[in-house]
Design a protein around this motif. Structure first.
Motif, PDB file in Angstrom:
ATOM      1  N   ARG A   1       0.616  -1.512  -0.397  1.00  0.00           N
ATOM      2  CA  ARG A   1       0.484  -0.047   0.207  1.00  0.00           C
ATOM      3  C   ARG A   1       0.674   1.273   0.083  1.00  0.00           C
ATOM      4  O   ARG A   1       0.753   2.083  -0.726  1.00  0.00           O
ATOM      5  CB  ARG A   1      -1.565  -0.024   1.362  1.00  0.00           C
ATOM      6  CG  ARG A   1      -2.132   1.331   0.940  1.00  0.00           C
ATOM      7  CD  ARG A   1      -3.193   0.749   2.530  1.00  0.00           C
ATOM      8  NE  ARG A   1      -3.941   0.391   2.223  1.00  0.00           N
ATOM      9  CZ  ARG A   1      -4.074  -0.622   3.154  1.00  0.00           C
ATOM     10  NH1 ARG A   1      -3.644  -1.381   4.301  1.00  0.00           N
ATOM     11  NH2 ARG A   1      -5.197  -2.001   2.559  1.00  0.00           N
TER      12      ARG A   1
ATOM     13  N   TYR B   1       2.591   2.063  -3.362  1.00  0.00           N
ATOM     14  CA  TYR B   1       1.365   1.947  -4.191  1.00  0.00           C
ATOM     15  C   TYR B   1       1.143   2.932  -4.090  1.00  0.00           C
ATOM     16  O   TYR B   1       1.188   3.872  -5.516  1.00  0.00           O
ATOM     17  CB  TYR B   1      -0.009   1.381  -3.901  1.00  0.00           C
ATOM     18  CG  TYR B   1      -0.804   1.950  -5.191  1.00  0.00           C
ATOM     19  CD1 TYR B   1      -1.219   1.964  -6.155  1.00  0.00           C
ATOM     20  CD2 TYR B   1      -2.401   2.652  -4.527  1.00  0.00           C
ATOM     21  CE1 TYR B   1      -2.673   2.432  -7.040  1.00  0.00           C
ATOM     22  CE2 TYR B   1      -3.263   3.252  -5.318  1.00  0.00           C
ATOM     23  CZ  TYR B   1      -3.012   2.985  -6.434  1.00  0.00           C
ATOM     24  OH  TYR B   1      -3.943   3.712  -6.623  1.00  0.00           O
ATOM     25  N   TYR B   2       1.132   4.171  -3.155  1.00  0.00           N
ATOM     26  CA  TYR B   2       0.838   5.330  -3.427  1.00  0.00           C
ATOM     27  C   TYR B   2       1.957   6.508  -3.502  1.00  0.00           C
ATOM     28  O   TYR B   2       1.434   7.285  -3.581  1.00  0.00           O
ATOM     29  CB  TYR B   2       0.038   5.407  -1.841  1.00  0.00           C
ATOM     30  CG  TYR B   2      -1.393   5.380  -1.653  1.00  0.00           C
ATOM     31  CD1 TYR B   2      -2.274   6.215  -2.379  1.00  0.00           C
ATOM     32  CD2 TYR B   2      -1.522   4.386  -0.894  1.00  0.00           C
ATOM     33  CE1 TYR B   2      -3.610   5.457  -1.827  1.00  0.00           C
ATOM     34  CE2 TYR B   2      -2.545   4.238  -0.622  1.00  0.00           C
ATOM     35  CZ  TYR B   2      -3.758   4.460  -0.136  1.00  0.00           C
ATOM     36  OH  TYR B   2      -4.843   4.661  -0.634  1.00  0.00           O
TER      37      TYR B   2
ATOM     38  N   LYS C   1       1.543   6.768  -7.748  1.00  0.00           N
ATOM     39  CA  LYS C   1      -0.064   6.888  -8.290  1.00  0.00           C
ATOM     40  C   LYS C   1       0.869   8.664  -7.828  1.00  0.00           C
ATOM     41  O   LYS C   1       0.445   9.140  -8.997  1.00  0.00           O
ATOM     42  CB  LYS C   1      -1.034   6.819  -6.907  1.00  0.00           C
ATOM     43  CG  LYS C   1      -1.874   7.398  -7.565  1.00  0.00           C
ATOM     44  CD  LYS C   1      -3.094   6.504  -6.603  1.00  0.00           C
ATOM     45  CE  LYS C   1      -4.727   6.566  -7.187  1.00  0.00           C
ATOM     46  NZ  LYS C   1      -4.568   8.673  -6.429  1.00  0.00           N
TER      47      LYS C   1
ATOM     48  N   TYR D   1       5.861   8.885   3.381  1.00  0.00           N
ATOM     49  CA  TYR D   1       5.753   7.398   3.598  1.00  0.00           C
ATOM     50  C   TYR D   1       6.161   6.486   4.099  1.00  0.00           C
ATOM     51  O   TYR D   1       5.733   5.469   4.997  1.00  0.00           O
ATOM     52  CB  TYR D   1       6.959   7.236   1.751  1.00  0.00           C
ATOM     53  CG  TYR D   1       7.463   5.855   1.763  1.00  0.00           C
ATOM     54  CD1 TYR D   1       6.893   4.624   1.142  1.00  0.00           C
ATOM     55  CD2 TYR D   1       8.593   5.340   2.172  1.00  0.00           C
ATOM     56  CE1 TYR D   1       7.081   3.952   1.348  1.00  0.00           C
ATOM     57  CE2 TYR D   1       8.896   3.859   2.464  1.00  0.00           C
ATOM     58  CZ  TYR D   1       8.324   3.122   1.289  1.00  0.00           C
ATOM     59  OH  TYR D   1       8.400   1.729   1.226  1.00  0.00           O
TER      60      TYR D   1
ATOM     61  N   ALA E   1       2.697   6.398   6.272  1.00  0.00           N
ATOM     62  CA  ALA E   1       1.953   5.024   5.691  1.00  0.00           C
ATOM     63  C   ALA E   1       2.798   3.768   5.710  1.00  0.00           C
ATOM     64  O   ALA E   1       1.628   2.477   6.010  1.00  0.00           O
ATOM     65  CB  ALA E   1       2.056   5.315   3.964  1.00  0.00           C
TER      66      ALA E   1
ATOM     67  N   THR F   1      -4.363   9.674   3.845  1.00  0.00           N
ATOM     68  CA  THR F   1      -5.537  10.707   2.960  1.00  0.00           C
ATOM     69  C   THR F   1      -4.229  11.976   4.185  1.00  0.00           C
ATOM     70  O   THR F   1      -4.544  12.693   2.570  1.00  0.00           O
ATOM     71  CB  THR F   1      -6.767  10.680   3.856  1.00  0.00           C
ATOM     72  OG1 THR F   1      -6.790   9.624   4.027  1.00  0.00           O
ATOM     73  CG2 THR F   1      -7.173  11.790   3.264  1.00  0.00           C
TER      74      THR F   1
ATOM     75  N   ILE G   1      -1.176  13.063   1.564  1.00  0.00           N
ATOM     76  CA  ILE G   1      -2.214  13.435  -0.599  1.00  0.00           C
ATOM     77  C   ILE G   1      -3.267  14.457  -0.235  1.00  0.00           C
ATOM     78  O   ILE G   1      -2.625  15.511  -1.615  1.00  0.00           O
ATOM     79  CB  ILE G   1      -3.233  12.492  -0.439  1.00  0.00           C
ATOM     80  CG1 ILE G   1      -2.583  11.437  -0.849  1.00  0.00           C
ATOM     81  CG2 ILE G   1      -3.411  12.934  -1.751  1.00  0.00           C
ATOM     82  CD1 ILE G   1      -3.688   9.439  -1.477  1.00  0.00           C
TER      83      ILE G   1
END
Length: 395
Positions: A323, A326-327, A330, A374, A377, A384, A387
């Motif tokens: 996860r 991935y963020y 992205k 990071y 996370a 959230t 981001i």
């Protein structure tokens, strides 16, 4: 009573002292005062001794004392406790041994325990290694046969450390209680026929120590099962396939294959490819597989056939790797910070050091909070917040 108090004081000091230099003269003193302290056998209360001297709890003592009802004095138990202290074991270690194996207190130090330690020392074991071995397999250390068994196992496992790891995974000490000639040696010979070297056998048995101690026919059946999954003998995956199918029934394996097909929308051919490339899939829990399917297929948009050919994607931690990375990928793509067409699988496979060097550090100015977010996370927190901060900084 003065002699009793003196003896208890000496023994307490031995058990609490980590110094072997201090141990030797104290043990000689203990031996010199080893004359029976209790002229009246009735005066030796086993339960009180187990609690006051051995460190057992009151609830543990009655059960242990049933196996020591024949003891009439603390002389031999005192010697055994002093012996354990001499191996570097703490009072808590000794209490754990006595709680599990009360009859260890009845072993003869001179006739049994000392010769066993001497034999293990000749095999190259250090005092700390012997102490750990006694802690793990105390019962077997009451028999001299452990020496010949250790002489066989040490070269097979490559080190005492590896062998102890195998023993600690086995609640019943299968390896040391099993017949070498009837079970262990035939199983090792068969595994070698399957192309496994000593290192492979050691790795297999660290994870599944029982595999050497069962009927050789069962091991052959496991090998046949691994072959039916498409993993041939002699291949690099055969050890992992054996490990995956060990002690699983045909019904459970079939059910897991069906679950994999349904969860990842794989065909028979695709599930065969995935298991052949990553046999450990069979050991993954249903919940773990479901979560990864939902994330990779539904969230990331990875095609099922892509996963089938790269099943190690399913081996990585959701919170610690899949996860968070991935963020990051992205975010970098959406903000035009990613050079080239980096695949998600490539990013996931990177070591933490390489990932930081290639995808985090180069963007300190454009995304100053990236490393911090990071790291957040990776702790499993929902990203959230970072981001939002990235978007704000970009604006």
């Amino acid at each position: 009573m003065l002699g009793l108090r003196l003896r208890e004081c000496i023994l307490s000091h031995i058990l609490s002292s980590p110094s072997k230099a201090a141990f030797s003269p104290l043990r000689r003193l203990l031996s010199a005062t080893a004359a029976p302290v209790f002229p009246n056998p009735i005066s030796f209360a086993v339960e009180d001794y187990l609690v006051g001297t051995c460190g057992l709890t009151r609830p543990q003592a009655p059960k242990a004392s049933k196996k020591l009802s024949h003891l009439k004095s603390p002389t031999n138990p005192d010697n055994v406790l002093a012996f354990l202290a001499g191996l570097g074991l703490s009072g808590a270690d000794a209490a754990a041994i006595v709680a599990k194996d009360p009859q260890f207190l009845c072993a003869s130090v001179d006739k049994t325990l000392s010769p066993v330690v001497a034999g293990l020392t000749r095999l190259g074991l250090s005092s700390p290694e012997i102490g750990r071995l006694v802690s793990v397999v105390h019962k077997q250390c009451r028999y001299r046969s452990i020496i010949s068994k250790m002489q066989y196992y040490l070269p097979l496992f490559g080190s005492c450390h590896n062998f102890l790891r195998a023993l600690q995974r086995s609640s019943y000490s299968y390896l040391l209680s099993s017949d070498l000639d009837k079970l262990v040696k035939p199983n090792v010979a068969f595994l070698r026929e399957c192309g496994l070297g000593a290192c492979d056998i050691a790795k297999l048995c660290i994870r599944e120590p029982r595999i050497l101690a069962i009927n050789p026919e069962r091991v052959r059946a496991m090998a046949a099962c691994a072959e039916r999954l498409g993993v041939r003998r002699g291949s690099g995956m055969f050890r992992l396939a054996l490990q995956a199918v060990a002690f699983l029934s045909e019904e459970k394996i079939a059910a897991k294959l069906d679950y994999l097909k349904n969860t990842f929308r794989w065909s028979d051919a695709q599930v065969s490819i995935a298991v052949r490339k990553y046999p450990n899939l069979l050991g993954k829990s249903k919940e773990s597989l479901k979560r990864r399917s939902e994330f990779l297929v539904s969230k990331v948009g990875v095609e099922p056939v892509y996963i089938a050919h790269r099943p190690t994607l399913l081996s990585y931690s959701m919170e610690g790797r899949l996860r968070p990375r991935y963020y990051v990928i992205k975010f970098l793509k959406e903000n035009g910070l990613l050079d080239g067409d980096l695949s998600f699988f490539t990013a996931v496979k990177m070591t933490e050091k390489v990932f930081m060097e290639k995808l985090i550090s180069p963007h300190k100015e454009a995304a100053p909070h990236l490393a911090e977010d990071y790291a957040t996370a990776c702790k499993g927190e929902v990203p959230t917040n970072f981001i939002f901060r990235w978007t704000r900084n970009r604006l």
